[in-house]
Design a protein around this motif. Sequence first.
Motif, PDB file in Angstrom:
ATOM      1  N   GLU A  55       6.821   4.311  -7.237  1.00  0.00           N
ATOM      2  CA  GLU A  55       8.142   4.931  -7.171  1.00  0.00           C
ATOM      3  C   GLU A  55       8.733   4.814  -5.761  1.00  0.00           C
ATOM      4  O   GLU A  55       9.924   4.559  -5.596  1.00  0.00           O
ATOM      5  CB  GLU A  55       8.070   6.397  -7.596  1.00  0.00           C
ATOM      6  CG  GLU A  55       7.809   6.620  -9.077  1.00  0.00           C
ATOM      7  CD  GLU A  55       6.343   6.416  -9.452  1.00  0.00           C
ATOM      8  OE1 GLU A  55       5.494   6.232  -8.533  1.00  0.00           O
ATOM      9  OE2 GLU A  55       6.049   6.414 -10.666  1.00  0.00           O
ATOM     10  N   GLN A  56       7.890   5.011  -4.755  1.00  0.00           N
ATOM     11  CA  GLN A  56       8.349   4.889  -3.372  1.00  0.00           C
ATOM     12  C   GLN A  56       8.760   3.454  -3.057  1.00  0.00           C
ATOM     13  O   GLN A  56       9.811   3.212  -2.455  1.00  0.00           O
ATOM     14  CB  GLN A  56       7.246   5.338  -2.408  1.00  0.00           C
ATOM     15  CG  GLN A  56       7.613   5.163  -0.929  1.00  0.00           C
ATOM     16  CD  GLN A  56       6.437   5.422  -0.001  1.00  0.00           C
ATOM     17  OE1 GLN A  56       5.426   6.008  -0.408  1.00  0.00           O
ATOM     18  NE2 GLN A  56       6.548   5.000   1.244  1.00  0.00           N
ATOM     19  N   ASP A  81      -4.360   0.585  -8.808  1.00  0.00           N
ATOM     20  CA  ASP A  81      -5.302   1.627  -8.381  1.00  0.00           C
ATOM     21  C   ASP A  81      -5.165   1.887  -6.888  1.00  0.00           C
ATOM     22  O   ASP A  81      -4.795   0.994  -6.108  1.00  0.00           O
ATOM     23  CB  ASP A  81      -6.737   1.198  -8.701  1.00  0.00           C
ATOM     24  CG  ASP A  81      -7.009   1.127 -10.199  1.00  0.00           C
ATOM     25  OD1 ASP A  81      -6.249   1.764 -10.953  1.00  0.00           O
ATOM     26  OD2 ASP A  81      -7.961   0.431 -10.592  1.00  0.00           O
ATOM     27  N   GLY A  82      -5.482   3.117  -6.493  1.00  0.00           N
ATOM     28  CA  GLY A  82      -5.470   3.465  -5.075  1.00  0.00           C
ATOM     29  C   GLY A  82      -4.078   3.668  -4.511  1.00  0.00           C
ATOM     30  O   GLY A  82      -3.894   3.590  -3.285  1.00  0.00           O
ATOM     31  N   GLY A  83      -3.100   3.925  -5.374  1.00  0.00           N
ATOM     32  CA  GLY A  83      -1.754   4.190  -4.882  1.00  0.00           C
ATOM     33  C   GLY A  83      -1.044   2.963  -4.346  1.00  0.00           C
ATOM     34  O   GLY A  83      -0.118   3.062  -3.548  1.00  0.00           O
ATOM     35  N   ARG A  84      -1.461   1.775  -4.789  1.00  0.00           N
ATOM     36  CA  ARG A  84      -0.828   0.538  -4.354  1.00  0.00           C
ATOM     37  C   ARG A  84       0.153   0.050  -5.431  1.00  0.00           C
ATOM     38  O   ARG A  84       0.113   0.508  -6.570  1.00  0.00           O
ATOM     39  CB  ARG A  84      -1.876  -0.542  -4.076  1.00  0.00           C
ATOM     40  CG  ARG A  84      -2.846  -0.178  -2.957  1.00  0.00           C
ATOM     41  CD  ARG A  84      -3.936  -1.233  -2.808  1.00  0.00           C
ATOM     42  NE  ARG A  84      -3.379  -2.534  -2.453  1.00  0.00           N
ATOM     43  CZ  ARG A  84      -3.060  -2.896  -1.201  1.00  0.00           C
ATOM     44  NH1 ARG A  84      -3.253  -2.055  -0.200  1.00  0.00           N
ATOM     45  NH2 ARG A  84      -2.567  -4.095  -0.957  1.00  0.00           N
ATOM     46  N   THR A  85       0.990  -0.898  -5.047  1.00  0.00           N
ATOM     47  CA  THR A  85       1.994  -1.433  -5.965  1.00  0.00           C
ATOM     48  C   THR A  85       2.051  -2.949  -5.840  1.00  0.00           C
ATOM     49  O   THR A  85       2.054  -3.493  -4.731  1.00  0.00           O
ATOM     50  CB  THR A  85       3.397  -0.866  -5.644  1.00  0.00           C
ATOM     51  OG1 THR A  85       3.351   0.559  -5.704  1.00  0.00           O
ATOM     52  CG2 THR A  85       4.438  -1.381  -6.624  1.00  0.00           C
ATOM     53  N   GLU A 127       4.972   0.200   4.462  1.00  0.00           N
ATOM     54  CA  GLU A 127       3.625   0.675   4.810  1.00  0.00           C
ATOM     55  C   GLU A 127       3.594   1.401   6.149  1.00  0.00           C
ATOM     56  O   GLU A 127       2.754   2.291   6.358  1.00  0.00           O
ATOM     57  CB  GLU A 127       2.659  -0.505   4.832  1.00  0.00           C
ATOM     58  CG  GLU A 127       2.405  -1.096   3.439  1.00  0.00           C
ATOM     59  CD  GLU A 127       1.401  -2.233   3.455  1.00  0.00           C
ATOM     60  OE1 GLU A 127       0.918  -2.604   2.361  1.00  0.00           O
ATOM     61  OE2 GLU A 127       1.093  -2.764   4.547  1.00  0.00           O
ATOM     62  N   ALA A 131       0.832  -1.198   0.000  1.00  0.00           N
ATOM     63  CA  ALA A 131       0.000   0.000   0.000  1.00  0.00           C
ATOM     64  C   ALA A 131       0.873   1.257   0.000  1.00  0.00           C
ATOM     65  O   ALA A 131       0.957   1.982   0.998  1.00  0.00           O
ATOM     66  CB  ALA A 131      -0.936  -0.016   1.198  1.00  0.00           C
ATOM     67  N   ALA A 132       1.518   1.506  -1.140  1.00  0.00           N
ATOM     68  CA  ALA A 132       2.337   2.701  -1.327  1.00  0.00           C
ATOM     69  C   ALA A 132       2.568   2.861  -2.823  1.00  0.00           C
ATOM     70  O   ALA A 132       2.513   1.882  -3.573  1.00  0.00           O
ATOM     71  CB  ALA A 132       3.665   2.573  -0.579  1.00  0.00           C
ATOM     72  N   PRO A 133       2.863   4.090  -3.279  1.00  0.00           N
ATOM     73  CA  PRO A 133       3.083   4.324  -4.717  1.00  0.00           C
ATOM     74  C   PRO A 133       4.303   3.566  -5.246  1.00  0.00           C
ATOM     75  O   PRO A 133       5.260   3.302  -4.511  1.00  0.00           O
ATOM     76  CB  PRO A 133       3.305   5.845  -4.786  1.00  0.00           C
ATOM     77  CG  PRO A 133       2.686   6.393  -3.543  1.00  0.00           C
ATOM     78  CD  PRO A 133       2.876   5.334  -2.499  1.00  0.00           C
ATOM     79  N   PRO A 161       2.301  -0.372 -10.889  1.00  0.00           N
ATOM     80  CA  PRO A 161       1.352   0.502 -10.182  1.00  0.00           C
ATOM     81  C   PRO A 161      -0.072  -0.059 -10.257  1.00  0.00           C
ATOM     82  O   PRO A 161      -0.505  -0.543 -11.299  1.00  0.00           O
ATOM     83  CB  PRO A 161       1.460   1.825 -10.951  1.00  0.00           C
ATOM     84  CG  PRO A 161       2.766   1.758 -11.692  1.00  0.00           C
ATOM     85  CD  PRO A 161       2.958   0.302 -12.021  1.00  0.00           C
TER      86      PRO A 161
END
Length: 215
Positions: A79-80, A169-173, A211, A75-77, A167
């Motif tokens: 790139e991060q 949806d919702g900024g998850r990876t 996370e 649960a993080a973008p 990537p």
Amino acid sequence: MKKLLRVLAAQLFAAAFVLTALSAPAHAGTADTDPVLAAEWQTTWDTYRFSDASPPPLPGSGRERVKTSISIEIAAPAEQVFTAYSNINNHLGMHSFLKRVVTHKDWCRDDTRYINFTAVEEIPYQGQIVVSNTHAQQRIHQDELYYETDTWSQPNVVTHQKIVFTPLDGGRTKVTEHLTFDADTSLIDFAVTNGVASHEVTQAALKQAIESGEL
């Protein structure tokens, strides 16, 4: 019968690992210096090149290749996650065996960053600590959000890893690790089982650290 074969393979792998580890410069209760590790890395690279770019082992060669994949969602973008995950130093503390990472060379060519390093593990075995050196080259493709790592470790186990960050949806990876193992036929099942288990432990630990904001 399959269970018995797995047990016998595990015993054989353990015996082979301990024999080679204890006969190498680094063994229970000792630690190689960085120059010694660099020399070991170069010798290993010159001999094996680590990579799975070569054809699979020939039938009757006594070695086999197995490919598998494991995935996890974080649960993080992307790139991060990529930045934290691709930094091998962030893997320290994520698996109980990994104690030290020694970087021998770090450079960029075109759009790829190359890192030659040795991961030093301390593995408990029958009341003593066996030091295992995994020699590796990492190739980081920042723009494409993936990296590759080739490794060699005793007893003559070669891996190729391609880790892809997708990537969601919702900024998850979604992190997918494509893993290739080359090992002696008698050891391949054990190498794959334990290699995958080790990666799954590290995956879960990195997920928690990212996370939680630790990384």
